[in-house]
Each structure stands twice: as structure tokens, then as C-alpha cells.
Enzyme design. Structure first.
Site, PDB file in Angstrom:
ATOM      1  N   ILE A   1     -34.474  10.434 -69.504  1.00  0.00           N
ATOM      2  CA  ILE A   1     -35.719   9.961 -70.125  1.00  0.00           C
ATOM      3  C   ILE A   1     -36.917  10.333 -69.249  1.00  0.00           C
ATOM      4  CG2 ILE A   1     -34.595   8.043 -71.333  1.00  0.00           C
ATOM      5  CD1 ILE A   1     -35.896   6.160 -69.245  1.00  0.00           C
ATOM      6  N   ASP A   2     -36.659  10.637 -67.962  1.00  0.00           N
ATOM      7  CA  ASP A   2     -37.766  10.919 -67.032  1.00  0.00           C
ATOM      8  C   ASP A   2     -38.446  12.274 -67.310  1.00  0.00           C
ATOM      9  OD1 ASP A   2     -36.702   8.637 -65.939  1.00  0.00           O
ATOM     10  OD2 ASP A   2     -35.798   9.641 -64.213  1.00  0.00           O
TER      11      ASP A   2
END
Ligand code: F6P
Length: 360
Positions: free
Chosen positions: A130-131
Site C-alpha cells: 500500500i506504500d
């Protein structure tokens, strides 16, 4: 062929659709897919019968719409300096008759895949985090869903903040990369966005908030609140990031978390009403958005194509909006962080809006 597929690292929306994509393409070729449970763990232990499950085309529809990972994840490192299990991985592949592996994960899972490839393991990768900070690819699974959760949560919190005239800190994930805070905060029209790439001063933050509150009063707003989207890795100049605890995982990472609460504590005497919420795992727990479903499916299909072409030692990624093959060792290069000069306004502590690049 017999293809093993695994999901390593933290869970992220898009993992199940990627597994579905692998099964979809493999079944077109009449190949067998074995789901390997709990990331690299399935291949690192000797008694692994409960860690292996055959995945037929009947799973595609269900996996295609689900968040999390049906195969489960772990942060097991098969090539840890003090516990290298490469030989066990190779022996397990032989025992299970696996010809090739699709590893779905971030820097750690694909970094391990890269080392295993150098030791002769036929492996390809799919990027997930998700980063959105992996070297070499413009997209990684989970980012879009997490951004949408941030956006929706900011809207919910705004109702409460508006009702109490609150200075509200909304903490989001991202580790050392500020993309989730920057793009989530941008879409939420956050008043301030704090990112790890730009250490800030508390005096500057207070000054901005006072000015913004003053301006809102002058403009006659009667419900005044201010929203600060803060990345978990953001930190004050000269200070360290705020850590959740002192434990390290198998890849040597510590957990971040709590900076929003810390900042709330520093500002609560200067402002009438201050509050804090950390979105934490809610950002990873949502059903995948259209983008994460479609990207997972595409990544999964192309991973099988790479195996069919014998393109081992690559991961499938996105460059200049095209699907491409990238050499696995690239994943070990420095992460892709926010370019502060290009995308961040250091004076306003917020996203730059004027004529900036859209591509990241
Ligand atoms: O890398 C993805 C991520 O969600 C980061 O944003 C966060 O710092 C970390 O994982 C949390 O890890 P864990 O699941 O081990 O708490």
C-alpha cells in the site's frame, strides 16, 4: 507445469485478485497451481502439508473480489543471514513437484525472491504494498484501495471535527514513504500534510494552523475545523520517527505508529480542541477497488506468461503506464520516496498544486 504461488509481507487489497489472475492464466494452459500458505513459510518448514492447497479455476470469482490474503501472509525470511533456508526451499519444491514460483510481495518478499533466483530457484514476482514505494514500478497492489479508505475516513472524521471545531490529526501508513499521506491528504483537502521526506518544526506547524484558523474566522465560517493528515513516518526536525514498539521483524524492520497522538499532545495546550485517529490496519482491510482488482488480475496473468517464456528472475511492474518486466534485484534498490522539490510545498506543509507532474 506446476506453479507455486505465495503472498508475503503485510496483507494488501489486490493479493487475492493477483492469485486469481495466476490461476486464470495457468488454467488456460492446463497448468496446476499450488497455493503456498503464509508466504515463504510454506517452503521453509519440513512438515508443510497443511501449508499447501491446490487452486483450481473455481476460486477465481471469489478470490477476485476479496481483500486480505486467502493464502495468508507472513514476514518469514528464507534467506536471513543467520538462518538461510534456501536448501529447504529447493528440497520442498522438489518434493511438491513445483517447477516455478510466483512470489507476490513487497521489497522484502521480492528481495528474498531475488536472492533465491541467484541460487537457482525459478521465480517471478508481483509487486504489492500500500506504500507504493517499490523501486522500478509505478504501481504496487493495495495503494489505490488504501487511498480510497483514507479519503472516505477523512470525510467521516470531518463531520465530527466540524461539530467540535477540532484540530484533527489523521495518521496514515506508508512507513518511510509519504505517498499515502500526500495523495490521500490532497483528495481530502487536508489543511496540512506531514510526510517523512520533509522533517518539520512544531513552531511552523502551529503558526500555519493559527493562520488558517484566523483566516477561516475572518471569512465568517462558523464551523471551523482543521485536518492534518500525518504519515506514520513523519517526524520533527532532529527527532526520530515514533515507533509502536521495540520489536524487529525477520527483515529487521521496526513498526511505526503513534506520531499523530504525539503531535496532538504537543499542540493540545495551544488549541481549544485537538483529537487524533490512526487509520492503521483499516487501510489494508478493505475490499479491493476496481484498480486493485484489475491490476492484480493483469499482474497475475502476466506472471504466468513470464514463466511460460522462461523469464525467471523478473517481476511484472508498471513503467510509463505500461506493463513491463523488471529484473528482481532492482527491488533491492532505494525505495521510491516523494520528491519534495517536485510535489511538496514546504512553506504551507501541503501538496503542491500548481503545474506539477501527474506521473509519479
Ligand atoms: O508496508 C506496508 C505497511 O502497511 C506499512 O505501511 C506499515 O508501516 C507496515 O506495513 C505495518 O506492518 P505490520 O503489518 O507488520 O504491522
Amino acid at each position: 507445469m506446476r506453479i507455486g504461488v505465495l503472498t508475503g509481507g503485510g496483507d494488501a487489497p489486490g493479493l487475492n485478485p493477483a492469485v486469481a489472475g495466476v490461476v486464470e492464466r495457468a488454467s488456460m494452459y492446463g497448468d496446476t497451481v499450488l497455493g503456498l500458505k503464509r508466504g515463504w513459510e510454506a517452503l521453509c518448514i519440513k512438515e508443510n502439508e497443511n501449508h499447501v492447497v491446490e487452486l483450481g479455476p473455481e476460486i477465481i470469482r471469489e478470490y477476485g473480489r476479496l481483500g486480505g490474503s486467502k493464502l495468508q501472509c507472513s514476514r518469514t525470511n528464507p534467506v536471513a543471514a543467520n538462518n538461510d533456508r534456501t536448501d529447504t526451499v529447493i528440497a520442498n519444491m522438489k518434493k511438491l513437484g513445483i517447477d516455478a514460483i510466483v512470489a507476490i510481495g513487497g521489497e522484502d518478499t521480492l528481495g528474498a525472491a531475488s536472492y533465491l533466483f541467484e541460487r537457482g530457484v525459478p521465480v517471478v514476482g508481483i509487486p504489492k504494498t500500500i506504500d507504493r514505494d517499490l523501486y522500478g514500478t509505478e504501481y504496487s497492489l493495495g495503494y489505490d484501495t488504501a487511498l480510497n479508505v483514507i479519503c472516505e475516513s477523512a470525510q467521516r472524521i470531518a463531520h465530527s471535527a466540524e461539530s467540535h471545531q477540532t484540530v484533527f490529526f489523521l495518521e496514515v501508513m506508508g512507513r518511510h514513504a509519504g505517498w499515502l499521506a500526500l495523495r490521500g491528504g490532497e483528495a481530502a483537502f487536508a489543511d496540512v500534510i506531514l510526510i517523512p521526506e520533509h522533517p518539520f518544526s512544531v513552531d511552523h506547524l502551529k503558526e500555519i494552523l493559527r493562520e488558517l484558523l484566523q483566516k477561516s474566522r475572518e471569512q465568517g465560517f462558523d464551523q471551523i475545523y482543521k485536518m492534518i493528515v500525518v504519515s506514520e513516518g513523519a517526524h520533527i526536525e532532529g527527532e526520530e520517527e515514533v515507533r509502536k514498539d521495540t520489536k524487529l521483524d525477520e527483515f529487521g524492520h521496526y513498526s511505526l505508529g503513534g506520531v499523530g497522538n504525539y503531535l496532538k499532545g504537543l499542540l493540545e495546550h495551544d488549541f481549544r480542541h485537538t483529537r487524533y485517529t490512526a487509520l492503521a490496519y483499516l487501510q489494508r482491510g478493505a475490499p479491493p477497488t476496481q484498480k486493485d482488482r484489475a491490476m492484480g488480475r493483469r499482474f497475475g496473468n502476466n506472471a504466468v506468461e513470464m514463466i511460460r517464456n522462461g523469464d525467471y528472475g523478473f517481476y511484472v511492474g508498471v513503467q510509463r503506464a505500461r506493463l513491463v518486466k523488471i529484473r528482481l534485484p532492482e527491488i533491492r534498490k532505494s525505495p521510491s520516496l516523494v520528491n519534495v522539490e517536485k510535489f511538496y510545498d514546504k512553506e504551507r506543509l501541503n501538496v503542491k498544486q500548481q503545474w506539477t507532474d501527474i506521473a509519479e
